[in-house]
Write a protein that holds these residues in place. Structure first.
Motif: not given
Ligand SMILES: Nc1ncnc2c1ncn2[C@@H]1O[C@H](COP(=O)(O)OP(=O)(O)OP(=O)(O)O)[C@@H](O)[C@H]1O
Ligand SMILES: [Mg+2]
Lengths: 233, 322
Positions: A158-159, A161-162, A217
């Motif tokens: 997630n990090e 992707i951010a 993802i």
């Protein structure tokens, strides 16, 4: 009107080529920032965890705490301006300064993820390792970290992707170096000057961001599944 | 904080483990309040007591999973903790405080002999915790010399002190075989092949050879605990510490773990077992210790311990659990 413009962007070799070049640059910037972030994150997490046991690590841990607090407490756009126009205001250095900023920013978040991952491993695992005569470092490397890594893969994914999306603010500083003269976000603006349809250029660039994020993802899921196999019942 | 701290030093040369004047605080909570005890080779010691009385803390101090606040832990005549000056009269005598206190005592009690004054000074220093000031070179040197000549690193000691936990604590990321070979190989006790051979032999002995390549998550509680026990045996320990090894098990699995422990006991293994299994304590233990509110209230052979308990709290406890 909208569909015509979208079609025009996709079919025009020059326009779509420009966007792909921007996408490539975005990915390159992200990859380097992620590498810096991972390195810093692991190092900072280890210092903080080690400080719980060792006096020598107390002062480095204080520095690490200041780092994570300041970085997580201020906007990344501000950090970018300070780095590019302040700390590292060297001509022709903007992109490097920006990559460094994103890496340093990411490291603060990654370190917290890794620390949480290590703390989420049952204390009994450490105790069993130490009770068998293994040193703290060996117990960490052979038992705790392999389990922690598995726990933090989703959070780190997630990090990343951010971070990929965050790098879009690089277009605000007009960074150019070597082949990297613009990222996907900047490419979308340039394309829009020809097409003059914000919605159309936005949708195409957005779809490209989305495609990369979706691949990330999938990759995270795949890694998670492979690592989880060992402990499945 | 140290007031009334009862201290005595047992120098017991044939003891495997010597616990001397052990105090343990968690923050401001005093959990162990002066525990001394020695474990001899071949002994099987059962430790019983109410929940929260400090049994686990006591056991975990023996292999330094918990750091004692005061007191010393000795293993095979080697010191595992820092030196506690209050346990050594000859170190106290090197202090400035000793000279001051002794001079004062001699002046106030002209009738005292040399030995009386010496004893009175030392017990006053211990009782009122007077060794906090800067004590000067000879005192520091005495502590350092004592520490240097007796100290053994905890990591080295733990190789010889096995521990079995209530919740097994098998390494989740490793197969059963790897669980067993990791420590002996990493510490250089055995080569990889030797270790695997030994591990398979132990697994055969407990009838779990077919589980060598599975991960712990697939095992039953009883299987996990028996593997945890043979994992500890892989290091060829001189003593095994058990912290309620059957408390987390389903009732039908308690038997298999206890019978493995009995086997070890018959083989002559030195064992210290915190347990709620009174039957096991009666049958296997050579000595039973009752810990209550952070002190050893009673210790005796199992016959006397269960037959004629003296301490009121112990009588009360036994009437509830038997
Ligand atoms: N790490 C810790 N931090 C704070 N307090 C603790 C810690 N470990 C134990 N204690 C406290 O110390 C006291 C003694 O705990 P201990 O686990 O030694 O008891 P026990 O006799 O083993 O009990 P049980 O039979 O329930 O296992 C308890 O009041 C407990 O709450
Ligand atoms: Mg306990």
């Amino acid at each position: 009107m909208l569909f015509q413009d979208i079609y025009r962007i996709i079919s025009d070799k020059e326009l779509i080529g420009y966007l792909f070049q921007g996408l490539g640059n975005t990915v390159v910037i992200t990859v380097f920032a992620v590498l810096i972030g991972l390195f810093l994150g692991v190092a900072v997490a280890m210092v903080k965890i080690a400080a719980e046991h060792s006096k020598a690590m107390k002062i480095p841990a204080v520095i690490c705490n200041i780092y994570t607090t300041v970085i997580r407490g201020t906007p990344v756009s501000l950090q970018l301006f300070i780095m590019v126009f302040g700390v590292l205001a060297i001509p022709g250095f903007k992109v490097y300064a920006a990559i460094l900023t994103f890496g340093i920013n990411s490291g603060a978040y990654v370190s917290e993820n890794i620390r949480a991952g290590i703390n989420s491993v049952d204390k009994g695992q450490t105790e069993a390792g130490r009770a068998l005569g293994l040193s703290w470092g060996k117990t960490m490397r052979k038992i705790i970290l392999p389990q922690a890594v598995k726990n933090v893969i989703p959070a780190i994914g997630n990090e990343m992707i951010a971070l990929l999306k965050e790098t879009s603010i690089i277009s605000w500083i007009g960074a150019t170096v070597g082949t990297i003269t613009f990222d996907l976000n900047a490419a979308a603006s340039t394309v829009n000057r020809t097409v003059v349809n914000y919605l159309a250029s936005g949708i195409v660039a957005g779809a490209m961001y989305l495609a990369v994020v979706y691949l990330m993802i999938l990759a995270v899921k795949l890694i998670e599944r492979r690592l989880g196999k060992n402990e499945r019942r | 904080m140290n007031e009334g701290k009862e201290v005595f030093f047992r120098s017991d040369d044939d003891a495997l483990i010597n616990v001397c004047g052990l105090y343990k605080y968690f923050g401001k909570t005093e959990v162990l309040k002066g525990v001394s005890c020695s474990i001899k080779k071949g002994e099987k010691v059962a430790i019983i007591g109410l929940s929260g009385s400090g049994k686990s803390t006591f056991l975990r101090c023996m292999n330094l999973l918990e750091t004692p606040t005061y007191g010393e832990i000795w293993f095979e005549n080697k010191l595992l903790t820092p030196v506690d000056p209050y346990l050594h009269a000859d170190i106290i005598r090197k202090s400035r405080t000793y000279k001051e206190v002794r001079a004062k005592i001699s002046a106030e009690n002209p009738a005292f002999t040399e030995t009386d004054a010496d004893k009175a000074a030392i017990s006053e220093i211990k009782a009122h915790d007077l060794l906090k000031k800067n004590e000067g070179k000879s005192y520091a040197a005495a502590i350092k010399a004592f520490y240097k000549s007796n100290f053994l690193d905890a990591d080295l000691a733990r190789r010889k002190i096995g521990m079995v936990f209530q919740h097994f604590n098998l390494f989740n990321n490793l197969t059963v075989l790897k669980n067993m070979t990791l420590a002996p190989v990493e510490t250089g006790l055995y080569g990889k092949e030797e270790a695997e051979e030994k591990a398979l032999g132990l697994l055969r002995r407990i009838g779990l050879a077919d589980k060598a390549d599975v991960y712990p998550a697939t095992l039953s509680g009883g299987q996990k605990q028996r593997i945890a026990i043979v994992r500890a045996l892989m290091m060829d320990p001189d003593v095994l510490l058990f912290d309620e090894p059957t408390s987390a098990l389903d009732p039908e699995m308690v038997g298999e773990v206890l019978s493995l422990m009995k086997e070890l006991a018959n083989d002559g293994m030195t064992m210290v077992v915190v347990t709620h299994e009174m039957g096991f304590a009666k049958e296997v233990a050579s000595r039973v210790i009752f810990i209550d509110d952070g002190v050893i209230k009673e210790e005796n052979g199992p016959e006397e311990f269960f037959g004629e308990p003296k301490d009121e709290r112990l009588k009360d406890f036994l009437s509830k659990v038997l």
